[in-house]
Design an enzyme around this catalytic site. Structure first.
Site, PDB file in Angstrom:
ATOM      1  N   ASP A 177       0.769  -1.190  -0.011  1.00 17.56           N
ATOM      2  CA  ASP A 177      -0.192   0.225   0.352  1.00 17.56           C
ATOM      3  C   ASP A 177       0.826   1.151  -0.163  1.00 17.56           C
ATOM      4  OD1 ASP A 177       0.721  -0.628   2.666  1.00 17.56           O
ATOM      5  OD2 ASP A 177      -1.254  -0.699   3.265  1.00 17.56           O
TER       6      ASP A 177
ATOM      7  N   ASP B 283       3.385   1.741  13.111  1.00 17.04           N
ATOM      8  CA  ASP B 283       2.247   0.142  13.351  1.00 17.04           C
ATOM      9  C   ASP B 283       3.149  -1.212  13.889  1.00 17.04           C
ATOM     10  OD1 ASP B 283       0.745   1.619  11.697  1.00 17.04           O
ATOM     11  OD2 ASP B 283       1.389   0.068  10.125  1.00 17.04           O
TER      12      ASP B 283
END
Length: 890
Positions: free
Chosen positions: A74, A485
């Site tokens: 992504d 993350d």
């Protein structure tokens, strides 16, 4: 781990560089304009290995050539599988600073009629965060090089719905025809000239209407997710003629699937289709005449509460609900849909949004009539798995968790929107998760009652967003990283995957970290966590951690600084003002004289001197962070897109980089503790600054920056306090946006660690192991045995290959210019060569240095590579000659 990836580094960057016009600033003092060298050193670039770290929304197997596999990410580009090493090769490292959004890949297509061709639809955000429109990249050499077709709209590789697809598809019967589904209400697009030009299919009736959150005003969750997949029925065409029947998935819960039966001239809603759901995937089995569709009530990749699987019979128009569980029993949507092309009655799908207790994978061998699961409950909360999972190659995937049943560690996955069975091998399957790419090579054990073995198949695919970096001068750690993350890692060896991310506490995102310069065993990090402390300390060089105590009001990590002796810390967290403490943060006191949200750093010599920056003003504390005083220094950047650091070993020596194109933007240097700054006139723009080991004979540490110098964007090095600069990357190694952090290695001359927003931590080593003024020198051509050559075929396909060549100076004197010759034994022809000039006459080939890599120190190497064509066999050259003297071939 968070279930979404709107990364702070991107948002901070966008907010800083796309803000309104700043107020007028006083002119800065300028240094003389010295020499700029655009490129003058050869670097070898690698990743500090983490292996994965982000969402893999798409895996694409070529349908005509075995082992030709691509993966899209992504925010981190696209990759091609290397079967010989079972690793991934990055394909979009050439994406530059100005088009950083093109590292987000919303879709990818591999041409089965001409396997050398591959296409990528790129663009990260459909709103203002991304400064450029999307594009379709096309390659005729499997992604080794690209050409670009700009689009008149943006694409969203990191937008909601990015796991649906594939949105880009090649007509299997006429590969000059491609279709692309667009977001944001832009409709369906088509190219009839192999991706060179694109036009909207005006006859397509529905551009979609689904928004994750219509009330979101940022343009992110409120964007129309648009056209989400295109699937051809190859049985309705013949080679050379456009396929007649095409199915298209639309983000519209009432009108999710459309069909054309006249090669895209007209379109109609597929009759009888289910409603109330979004069609995430549409996969066609032309052998049995079934279109399989995976539905969810949300667009994903992390949301979805209900789902269904349906099968459409293309000959009769019959719809059959083949959901493996009753809708009332789902707490997730379906995706990850695939058909076994060797045995088309075998179908698989995933419960992509099942976060707890685990994802689920479903398998049918009778076209969806019956299903089995990857795991089942025996007696709740106990479960029985049809699989084993081994993460020893990426041990951090356990996340250091110790869950209670039915949750297990490591998880089978989450955000599992991509799952593909190898069309040539029913035993091999790969699937993407929110953290890695898993695979198995004995999948059919599932059907015989055995267990299939799952393991990471992700080496070489690096997809982390880097917020901060630090390389201490001593101790076991070579590098500390602060990541989005997954928190970050302590690397003792950048060539090896660390055993675990930082824990105790485990931040979802680490925003800043620091070590005590004269006591590197003391390390501090700050970050984001849904609940719990936002600061942690280590007293053993980052091997073990313990949580500090938050001051009142803290909501996020912010920035943190450690005194050089580790006696005190200054923290500027989100949610409250700047704080200071002695010891390890058991109690905090508010700093005065400095605004909330300021960036903080420490002097690397004086334990009571700390620095801050906010909105164009530099701040200094001489009492350990208790009070700060605004500096009189003028002309600094007015915004907060700034990074600054103090030089180790010298009190008050501070470098500051940053700014924006509509105001002050560059690199500044202070030698009086921030009382005044001098702007370097030979630096156009700069965004980061870091220090590394001084060059041989140099009196000042090596500087590294991500900057624009001499009109060129790149990674630069200076060994003479910024008087001259050398670009050390090249156009093939740009990695999009590199503006978050940079640091040299204080123990290895020339080594630099570079942050990226999606390609992990990249590090480079120079071929010039001494550096410094006068290190070039000249020499006569080497004699026999004074050079060695390593020739490696890194990738090979039908009719083509890619090779890397390393030429090493094994003599005792440097070279000033080189020329390497060899002969191909099997008629190979070079099609493209980089990092050297070349000539080829028949089989005789010569590669010569460029202007910037002719100097090769004794014991150092220079690298170049090329793509070429071959037929029959592709053996390595038997011998090499450097300036007409033979080299040792390795």
């Amino acid at each position: 781990m968070r279930r979404f990836r709107v990364l702070a580094a991107v948002l901070t960057f966008a907010a800083g560089l796309l803000a309104g016009t700043p107020p007028a600033l006083a002119a800065a003092t300028a240094a003389p304009a010295p020499k700029v060298t655009v490129a003058a050193d050869t670097y070898t670039w690698k990743n500090a290995r983490i292996d994965g770290g982000g969402f893999v929304p798409g895996i694409v197997f070529n349908r005509s050539e075995k082992n030709l596999i691509y993966a899209r990410t992504d925010i981190g580009g696209a990759y091609r599988w290397q079967q010989s090493t079972k690793t991934w090769t990055p394909l979009l490292d050439s994406v530059g600073w100005a088009e950083w959004g093109h590292t987000g890949v919303v879709s990818l297509a591999s041409d089965s009629a001409a396997p050398d061709k591959v296409y990528a639809a790129v663009g990260t955000y459909t709103n203002s965060w991304d400064p450029t429109n999307g594009a379709v990249l096309r390659s005729a050499d499997r992604g080794a090089s690209w050409q670009k077709a700009d689009l008149p709209f943006k694409l969203g590789g990191n937008m909601p719905g990015r796991g649906m697809g594939e949105r880009l598809a090649i007509d299997p019967n006429k590969d000059s025809v491609l279709y692309l589904g667009a977001p944001s209400g832009k409709g369906l697009w088509r190219s009839t000239d192999s991706g060179v030009t694109w036009s909207q299919v005006t006859s397509f009736p529905n551009p979609g209407n689904y928004q994750q959150d219509p009330t979101d005003t940022t343009g992110y969750a409120g964007d129309n997710q648009g056209i989400v997949w295109v699937t051809f029925d190859e049985s309705t065409g013949t080679s050379g003629s456009a396929t007649k029947t095409i199915y298209v998935g639309v983000a519209d819960k009432d009108n999710a699937v459309y069909r054309s039966t006249d090669a895209g001239a007209t379109w109609s809603r597929l009759p009888g289709q289910p409603t109330g759901y979004l069609a995430h995937k549409g996969v066609l089995d032309a052998v049995n005449g079934f279109l399989y569709i995976a539905y969810s009530d949300k667009g994903g990749p992390y949301d979805g509460g209900k789902g269904r699987l349906w099968r459409y019979a293309t000959a009769t128009g019959t719809w059959t609900n083949i959901s493996p569980v009753a809708e009332s029993d789902t707490t997730y949507g379906f995706s990850g849909l695939t058909v076994d092309r060797m045995h088309p009655s075998t179908v698989m799908a995933t419960a992509y949004s099942s976060w707890w207790p685990d994802t689920q994978i479903f398998r049918s061998t009778d076209s969806g009539a019956t299903w089995t699961k990857a795991w089942d409950y025996t007696s709740y909360p106990n479960r029985s798995n049809r699989y084993t999972i081994d993460v020893s190659s990426s041990p951090w995937l356990t996340f250091g968790a110790h869950p209670s049943p039915p949750e297990q560690t490591p998880k089978l996955g989450w955000m599992t929107e991509s799952l593909e069975i190898d069309p040539f091998d029913s035993n091999r399957m790969m699937y993407g998760t929110g953290a890695t790419l898993y695979g198995t090579e004995n999948l059919t054990n599932w059907d015989s009652g055995g267990q299939f073995a799952v393991k990471p198949m992700v080496q070489g695919l690096e997809e982390t967003s880097v917020n901060d970096l630090a390389s201490p001068p001593s101790g076991g750690a070579q590098l500390f990283s602060a990541l989005g993350d997954i928190g970050g890692f302590r690397h003792t060896d950048p060539t090896k995957v660390p055993s675990l991310m930082y824990t105790s506490p485990t931040f979802t995102t680490t925003t800043s970290l620091d070590f005590a310069e004269t006591d590197p065993n003391t390390v501090v990090r700050v970050g984001n966590l849904d609940s719990g402390p936002h600061i942690a300390f280590s007293t053993d060089n980052g091997a073990d951690w313990f949580a500090g105590t938050d001051p009142s009001g803290v909501s996020g990590g912010g920035t943190v600084a450690a005194a050089p002796d580790g006696s005190r810390f200054v923290w500027s967290p989100a949610g409250t003002g700047v704080q200071y403490t002695t010891g390890f943060g058991s109690s905090w006191s508010a700093s005065s004289g400095i605004p909330a949200g300021a960036i903080v750093e420490s002097d690397r010599v004086d334990p009571k001197t700390f620095y801050g920056f906010k909105s164009g003003t530099f701040y200094v504390s001489s009492d350990g962070g208790a009070t700060f005083t605004a500096s009189a220094a003028a002309g600094l950047p007015s915004g907060d897109s700034v990074h600054f650091k103090a030089l180790p070993g010298t009190k008050g020596d501070v470098w500051l980089a940053g700014g924006a194109t509509d105001g002050a933007y560059g690199l500044w240097h202070s030698t009086d503790g921030g009382a005044s700054f001098t702007r370097l006139s030979n630096v156009d723009q700069a965004d980061t600054i870091g220090f590394g080991k001084a060059a041989s004979g140099a009196s000042y540490q090596t500087l590294f920056t991500s900057a624009k110098i001499g009109g060129v964007r790149g990674i630069f090095r200076s060994t003479d306090e910024g008087a001259t600069w050398t670009r050390i990357n090249d156009d093939a190694h740009q990695w999009g946006w590199t503006g978050a952090a940079i640091t040299g290695d204080p123990r290895v001359y020339g080594r630099v660690y570079v942050s990226t927003n999606g390609r992990g931590v990249v590090y480079g080593d120079t071929s010039d192991t001494s550096g410094g003024p006068g290190s070039g020198g000249g020499t006569t051509p080497p004699g026999s045995g004074a050079c060695s050559v390593t020739y490696t075929v890194t990738s090979q396909w039908s009719g083509g290959f890619q090779a890397d060549v390393r030429l090493t100076n094994t003599g005792s004197s440097p070279w000033n210019g080189w020329s390497l010759g060899w002969s191909f034994a099997d008629g190979q022809k070079i099609t493209q060569l980089w990092n050297a000039d070349y000539t080829q006459s028949g089989s005789a080939t010569t590669a010569k240095n460029l202007s910037w890599n002719g100097t090769v120190a004794a014991g150092s190497s220079v690298d170049f590579g090329f793509t070429g064509s071959w037929s029959g066999t592709n053996s390595k050259p038997a011998s090499f000659a450097m300036n007409d003297q033979s080299c040792t071939a390795g």
